[in-house]
Design a protein around this motif. Sequence first.
Motif: not given
Length: 140
Positions: A61-87
Motif C-alpha cells: 500500500a505504501a509503495t503504491l501510494l508513493v508512486f501514485y502520488g508522485n512522491s518519489y524523493k530519495h531522501s524519504e523513500t529510502i526510509y520506506l525501502a529499508i523496512p521493505i527490504l528487511l521484510l
Amino acid sequence: MSHWQYLISIAFTWTGFVCAISFLEAWLKFRAPGVTLPIGLSIGRLIFRALNKVEWFFALAATLLVFYGNSYKHSETIYLAIPILLLLLQTIWLLPAMDKRAELIISGAELPRSTLHFYYIGAELIKVISLVIFGVQLFR
C-alpha cells in the motif's frame, strides 16, 4: 485524505503492529501460566505468519501510494525501502528458518541455541526506526 496522510497513517500503523507483536507479545506469551515452550512457539508461529501478511499489505500500500502520488524523493523513500527490504529478508530467510527450528522443538528435538532471534530483533529495530523516520519526514 491526501496520499500523504495515508502514507503517514500506514507508516505509524505499521510501526505499531511491529512494536506490539515483536517487542511485546513475542516474549510476554511465555510468561503466561501454563504456556510451555512448545505452546508458546506454536502461538508465535501463527502470530508471526499473520504479522508478515499484514506487513506486506502495508508495504504494498505504501509503495503504491508513493508512486501514485508522485512522491518519489530519495531522501524519504529510502526510509520506506529499508523496512521493505528487511521484510523481504525476513520472509524468504529468517521466518522460514525460525519456523523450521520451532517445528523441531515442538516435536521434542533438543537444539543448540541459535542467533536467528537476535537477527530478527535487529531487523525489527531497524525497521521501526526507518518507519518512524519515514513517517516524520512526511510531515514536512
